[in-house]
Design an enzyme around this catalytic site. Structure first.
Site, PDB file in Angstrom:
ATOM      1  CE1 TYR A 125      -3.344   5.062   0.561  1.00  0.00           C
ATOM      2  CE2 TYR A 125      -3.097   5.337  -1.805  1.00  0.00           C
ATOM      3  CZ  TYR A 125      -2.608   5.483  -0.526  1.00  0.00           C
ATOM      4  OH  TYR A 125      -1.377   6.065  -0.329  1.00  0.00           O
TER       5      TYR A 125
ATOM      6  CG  ASP B  99      -9.657   9.332  -4.890  1.00  0.00           C
ATOM      7  OD1 ASP B  99      -9.158   9.423  -6.030  1.00  0.00           O
ATOM      8  OD2 ASP B  99      -9.002   8.988  -3.885  1.00  0.00           O
TER       9      ASP B  99
ATOM     10  CE  LYS C 155      -2.912   5.527  -8.516  1.00  0.00           C
ATOM     11  NZ  LYS C 155      -2.005   4.571  -8.004  1.00  0.00           N
TER      12      LYS C 155
HETATM   13  C1  LIG Z   1      -8.037   6.205  -5.537  1.00  0.00           C
HETATM   14  C2  LIG Z   1      -6.715   6.783  -5.157  1.00  0.00           C
HETATM   15  N1  LIG Z   1      -6.671   8.027  -4.637  1.00  0.00           N
HETATM   16  C3  LIG Z   1      -5.505   8.610  -4.313  1.00  0.00           C
HETATM   17  C4  LIG Z   1      -4.316   7.964  -4.496  1.00  0.00           C
HETATM   18  C5  LIG Z   1      -3.024   8.641  -4.128  1.00  0.00           C
HETATM   19  O1  LIG Z   1      -2.349   8.973  -5.302  1.00  0.00           O
HETATM   20  P1  LIG Z   1      -0.768   9.187  -5.289  1.00  0.00           P
HETATM   21  O2  LIG Z   1      -0.133   7.852  -5.035  1.00  0.00           O
HETATM   22  O3  LIG Z   1      -0.463   9.737  -6.649  1.00  0.00           O
HETATM   23  O4  LIG Z   1      -0.469  10.157  -4.197  1.00  0.00           O
HETATM   24  C6  LIG Z   1      -4.304   6.676  -5.035  1.00  0.00           C
HETATM   25  C7  LIG Z   1      -3.047   5.935  -5.247  1.00  0.00           C
HETATM   26  O5  LIG Z   1      -3.018   4.740  -5.441  1.00  0.00           O
HETATM   27  C8  LIG Z   1      -5.541   6.064  -5.390  1.00  0.00           C
HETATM   28  O6  LIG Z   1      -5.611   4.835  -5.907  1.00  0.00           O
END
Ligand SMILES: Cc1ncc(COP(=O)(O)O)c(C=O)c1O
Length: 448
Positions: free
Chosen positions: A143, A246, A274
């Site tokens: 994700y 990521d 996060k």
């Molecule tokens: C690995 C990863 N990348 C990107 C995101 C997207 O982040 P945001 O919810 O702050 O837009 C998330 C959100 O859960 C994530 O777990």
């Protein structure tokens, strides 16, 4: 059986004005608990029920809720009248950038955004601008946010994916309506831990970037196999695509330099969110100078647009600085504590599975863990969805609520410990897991 009358009333009222009553799809859970306070490892709902929290708001709370040091830093920003300003730079954002660049050796510079989705969006734009190519690779089960390039192939049903693909891609499976069909041609979802499929994509398409969580933490905790991340690095160099880690979830939760530091593999670009600000909204994209400088390329045709009214708002910026200071303090004592708590949880869970004769494994990285009801640690999403006992997984999570233990209510989602959890909290959780599992499996719990 716990009841939630006040929660239900609030959800029902909110649903009149907010579609579905929630402001992020995954917050629609059953039962619909409305929380009103959280501190440390604990959360309280409006009906007076109390929970040990392992959801951690999808991961940010590495220090625990309402951390005093972080909140003091935020209070100072407000008390000192440090507005967003929105004109020019601030000293605070420079301090944050320096702190991150000092913590992560392969990062030359960063930009500060508000959410992980914005940061992955910008990372992909940088990659496309740098390579002049449009195609991207992402793992099935990864994700990376809600935008068009990556909102696909997450927890896809087995029937939609079909048989395991080898040196091949899965069909494009969007997780949102409204994505132009052209995107399906540009995004290639392949198995995690499968270098042959990466190479096959590179031979077939002009690949600008491969974006991946270094550990898949949106389908539990799926580790890279030995050599996988190193192999990605080699393929990026061979085919000239930009390797993006990521680390929105793995980032500052597992180490100051993220999982890249632990694995020793340097991506070209990295994204954090996060845990970097312990619950305040801030995200970062960082990496090699030649890529990051595209934000200020003198040639407007090569320049990547960077804009955002709230970028580096001083409240989350101060929170991020304070969080990193806390994580770095005492030579990383917090990470050692998180590892010890995680180890205690893992070995306790494994003992319970032996006692109850449950077929289950614990996947864990430091403070993040996930139980899979299958006989081996999964290597990718196809493996998880093919073998995990989803029914039992869901039943256990639901049953734990009645004992005041809040695991993410969706099967196959990870749990997160925080520095505010104690050994006693872990032991209480283990007792709750044992009695819940024993009652689901109809075996006699051990009396302690
Ligand atoms: C690995 C990863 N990348 C990107 C995101 C997207 O982040 P945001 O919810 O702050 O837009 C998330 C959100 O859960 C994530 O777990």
């Amino acid at each position: 059986m716990t009841h939630y009358p006040k929660s239900e009333a609030i959800l029902s009222k909110n649903s009149r004005f907010i579609p579905g009553g929630v402001v992020s799809t995954n917050r629609a859970v059953d039962p619909p608990i409305v929380f009103h306070k959280a501190e440390g490892a604990w959360m309280w709902d409006v009906d007076g029920n109390q929970y040990l929290d392992y959801h951690a708001a999808f991961g940010p709370y590495v220090l625990g809720h309402s951390d005093a040091y972080v909140n003091d830093a935020v209070r100072r920003v407000l008390d000192e009248g440090r507005s967003l300003f929105g004109s020019g730079t601030t000293e605070l954002e420079g301090n944050l950038a320096e702190l991150i660049c000092d913590s992560v050796p392969f990062i030359d510079s960063i930009q500060v955004l508000n959410t992980g989705s914005e940061a992955t969006y910008q990372a992909l734009r940088l990659a496309r601008a740098a390579t002049g190519r449009s195609h991207i690779i992402k793992p099935q089960g990864g994700y990376h946010g809600w935008h068009n390039d990556v909102a696909c192939n997450l927890m896809s049903p087995l029937a939609a994916m079909g048989p395991r693909r080898v040196a091949d891609e899965y069909p494009y499976l969007p997780i949102s309506a409204g994505i132009p069909s052209e995107h399906s041609e540009l995004v290639h979802s392949i198995n995690f831990n499968d270098l042959d499929s990466v190479e096959a994509m590179c031979r077939k398409y002009p690949i600008a970037a491969l974006i991946t969580e270094p550990i898949l933490q949106n389908i539990g905790v799926v580790h890279p196999l030995p050599g996988y991340l190193e192999g990605l690095r080699e393929l990026a160099d061979k085919y000239g695509f930009v390797l993006i880690f990521d680390e929105v979830k793995t980032g500052f939760r597992h180490a100051l330099g993220g999982y890249a530091a632990l694995s020793g593999v340097n991506p070209d670009l990295v994204v954090y969110g996060k845990a970097i600000a312990n619950g305040y909204p801030l995200a970062v994209v960082g990496g090699k100078k030649e890529l990051m400088d595209l934000f200020v390329a003198p040639d407007p045709e090569k320049r990547v647009l960077l804009a955002g009214t709230y970028n580096a708002h001083q409240v989350p910026t101060a929170a991020a600085i304070a969080t990193i200071e806390r994580l770095a303090s005492n030579s990383g004592a917090i990470y050692r504590k998180l590892e010890a708590l995680g180890q205690r949880m893992q070995s306790g869970l494994e003992k319970i599975f032996t006692k109850t004769n449950a077929t289950a494994v614990v996947a864990r990285q430091g403070s993040a863990f996930c139980v899979y009801f299958m006989d081996h640690l999964p290597v990718d999403w196809h493996d998880v969805i093919e073998h995990n006992d989803v029914e039992l997984d869901g039943q256990l999570r639901k049953k734990l609520l009645d004992s005041g233990v809040y695991f993410f209510q969706l099967p196959m989602k990870q749990c997160s410990l925080s520095a505010a959890h104690t050994e006693a909290d872990v032991d209480a959780t283990l007792r709750a897991v044992e009695s819940s599992l024993a009652s689901i499996l109809c075996v006699q719990p051990t009396v302690r």
